[in-house]
Design an enzyme around this catalytic site. Structure first.
Site, PDB file in Angstrom:
ATOM      1  N   ALA A 123       0.829  -1.204   0.000  1.00  0.00           N
ATOM      2  CA  ALA A 123       0.000   0.000   0.000  1.00  0.00           C
ATOM      3  C   ALA A 123       0.865   1.256   0.000  1.00  0.00           C
ATOM      4  CB  ALA A 123      -0.938  -0.020   1.203  1.00  0.00           C
ATOM      5  N   LEU A 124       1.172   1.735  -1.195  1.00  0.00           N
ATOM      6  CA  LEU A 124       2.004   2.929  -1.358  1.00  0.00           C
ATOM      7  C   LEU A 124       1.186   4.101  -1.925  1.00  0.00           C
ATOM      8  CD1 LEU A 124       4.882   4.231  -1.402  1.00  0.00           C
ATOM      9  CD2 LEU A 124       5.185   3.241  -3.667  1.00  0.00           C
ATOM     10  N   ALA A 129      -0.707  11.086  -4.459  1.00  0.00           N
ATOM     11  CA  ALA A 129       0.667  10.576  -4.594  1.00  0.00           C
ATOM     12  C   ALA A 129       0.646   9.310  -5.445  1.00  0.00           C
ATOM     13  CB  ALA A 129       1.265  10.299  -3.218  1.00  0.00           C
ATOM     14  N   GLY A 130       0.742   9.520  -6.757  1.00  0.00           N
ATOM     15  CA  GLY A 130       0.762   8.390  -7.691  1.00  0.00           C
ATOM     16  C   GLY A 130       2.169   8.193  -8.204  1.00  0.00           C
ATOM     17  N   GLN A 280      -1.206 -11.055 -46.756  1.00  0.00           N
ATOM     18  CA  GLN A 280       0.058 -10.617 -46.146  1.00  0.00           C
ATOM     19  C   GLN A 280      -0.139  -9.505 -45.115  1.00  0.00           C
ATOM     20  OE1 GLN A 280       2.602  -9.841 -49.528  1.00  0.00           O
ATOM     21  NE2 GLN A 280       3.329 -11.948 -49.545  1.00  0.00           N
ATOM     22  N   GLY A 340     -11.344  -8.820 -36.015  1.00  0.00           N
ATOM     23  CA  GLY A 340     -12.364  -8.003 -36.664  1.00  0.00           C
ATOM     24  C   GLY A 340     -13.482  -7.603 -35.710  1.00  0.00           C
ATOM     25  N   GLU A 364       2.815   0.187 -11.431  1.00  0.00           N
ATOM     26  CA  GLU A 364       4.244  -0.063 -11.166  1.00  0.00           C
ATOM     27  C   GLU A 364       5.128   0.825 -12.035  1.00  0.00           C
ATOM     28  OE1 GLU A 364       4.560  -4.320 -11.010  1.00  0.00           O
ATOM     29  OE2 GLU A 364       2.878  -4.290  -9.620  1.00  0.00           O
TER      30      GLU A 364
END
Ligand SMILES: Cc1cc2nc3c(=O)[nH]c(=O)nc-3n(C[C@H](O)[C@H](O)[C@H](O)COP(=O)(O)OP(=O)(O)OC[C@H]3O[C@@H](n4cnc5c(N)ncnc54)[C@H](O)[C@@H]3O)c2cc1C
Length: 389
Positions: A123-124, A129-130, A280, A340, A364
């Protein structure tokens, strides 16, 4: 470094079998319901997936960086939520203790994390604060032999189900940057700690992410990781450095899977009287994807070997994270193109991986943060050389 090739090849085979036979059939269900069945989590415990990187003396498999990366190439070939369930314990949620923990912290927590009895989280991040994690506002104020923690963490993987939280808080108000931050080990039942319900997300359904709320949480000093007061940010960086190589390897598996899916579809889907794989322009999307996946695989393997040899791979870890996550995004985008219109609808494998893979470029360290880090290290190292050759 590979310690025993036969043993590793048995492990890789077991992991591959589990992923193919027990997780793959549940991918759509997990994406739809947002939960991994408890019986599958129990199987993950039984076959030791929670403890791969934890040292053998504490109940794990003690895999080297290279061995772990090879396992990650396998486990990430199914929906990322499966790996995320045990990946914290064998990565970012145990690494702070493995790297810097005291002997008694290791003895107390690592066997429980290795067996999967406890789920850990890291948990930072906070609302303000990212990328600049040192701007965190969570405070830990000393009170005798204790600290009192107050603040709010956000975007924390596994927070809603975690039993053990590695929480980063500022302990020295005189410092502003990386200094003065301390890492605490906080258990779920500690008064004042709560978690939010899990968020609704774009992808990775089944991997819960939420907030951690710390309302005057009283923690004894002996819960400081390694009893290293004011040095917690260095602990975080140690954990993140290894995790960046891990995460890069977890971007390779989805690419391998998607290339296989693209090839399968290109063979069977017919337009203008031919299978689309005969065109191709479709082949180019497959060839570019496979070339880039090989390049990422090679870079990650080389970096993991260097780390095992004790070489500082701070810059290379950033290169791995940047290149592999961007590669995975490009491959997922091409997979949507090859499938598609089908890929625009729920239930399509390319659609699911496209959503799941998007976050690889964000967490991260965002791509921009890694680019800045690589530039800084490159320019510093080359300036020291002074001469062009
Ligand atoms: C699904 C998910 C799970 C997560 N799990 C965890 C977890 O378990 N534990 C944890 O602590 N965190 C976790 N995070 C948080 C994650 O690490 C952060 O989201 C990430 O670090 C980016 O921070 P931010 O979202 O605040 O973006 P910001 O930092 O606000 O960035 C916004 C934009 O600005 C750019 N930017 C910012 N600074 C600079 C700069 N100096 N130079 C150039 N560009 C810049 C960024 O690259 C980005 O494009 C998780 C996030 C997600 C989405």
């Amino acid at each position: 470094m590979i310690r025993d090739r036969d043993q590793l090849s048995r492990l890789l085979n077991d992991v591959r079998t589990f992923i193919r036979d027990e997780c793959l059939p549940l991918e759509e269900q997990v994406d739809r319901d947002g939960a991994i069945p408890e019986s599958v989590v129990q199987r993950m415990r039984d076959i030791g997936l929670f403890g791969h990187s934890i040292p053998e003396e504490f109940g794990g498999a003690g895999l080297t960086t290279e061995e772990l990366v090879l396992v990650n190439f396998e486990v990430s070939q199914v929906s990322t939520a499966f790996r995320a369930r045990f990946g914290g314990n064998t990565g970012i949620a145990s690494e702070s203790i493995v790297a810097d923990g005291t002997e008694s912290q290791k003895v107390k927590f690592l066997p429980l994390l290795a067996s999967g009895k406890l789920t850990g989280c890291f948990a930072l991040t906070e609302p303000d604060a990212g990328s600049d994690a040192t701007a965190l506002k969570t405070r830990a104020v000393a009170d005798g032999e204790h600290f009192v923690l107050a603040g709010r963490k956000c975007f924390i993987t596994n927070a809603p189900i975690a039993d053990l939280f590695t929480v980063f808080a500022r302990t020295d108000e005189r410092e502003r940057g990386a200094d003065g931050i301390t890492a605490f080990l906080v258990e779920r039942n500690t008064p004042g700690l709560t978690t939010s319900p899990e968020y609704e997300k774009m992808g990775q359904h089944g991997s819960p992410v939420g907030d951690v709320i710390l309302d005057r949480v009283r923690i004894h000093r002996d819960s400081i990781v390694g009893e290293l007061e004011n040095a917690g940010f260095r602990t975080a960086m140690k954990a993140l450095n290894k995790q960046r190589i891990n995460l890069a390897s977890l971007c390779v598996g989805p690419a391998i899977r998607l290339i296989r899916e693209m090839v399968g579809y290109a063979h069977t889907r017919k337009q203008f009287g031919k299978s689309i794989g005969e065109y191709q322009l479709v082949q180019q999307m497959i060839a570019d994807s496979n070339t880039e996946a090989h390049a990422a695989r090679a870079l990650v393997l080389e970096t993991s070997r260097k780390r095992d040899a004790g070489i500082d791979v701070t810059m290379e870890a950033s290169m791995c994270k940047l290149f592999a996550s961007e590669m995975c995004g490009r491959v997922a985008d091409r997979a949507v193109q090859v499938f598609g219109g089908n890929a625009f609808f729920r239930g399509n494998v390319a659609e699911r991986f496209y959503r799941d893979a998007r976050v690889f470029r964000l967490y991260e360290g965002t791509s921009q943060i890694h680019i800045a880090n690589i530039a800084k290290h490159t320019m510093l190292s080359m300036r020291e050389m002074h001469v062009p050759f």
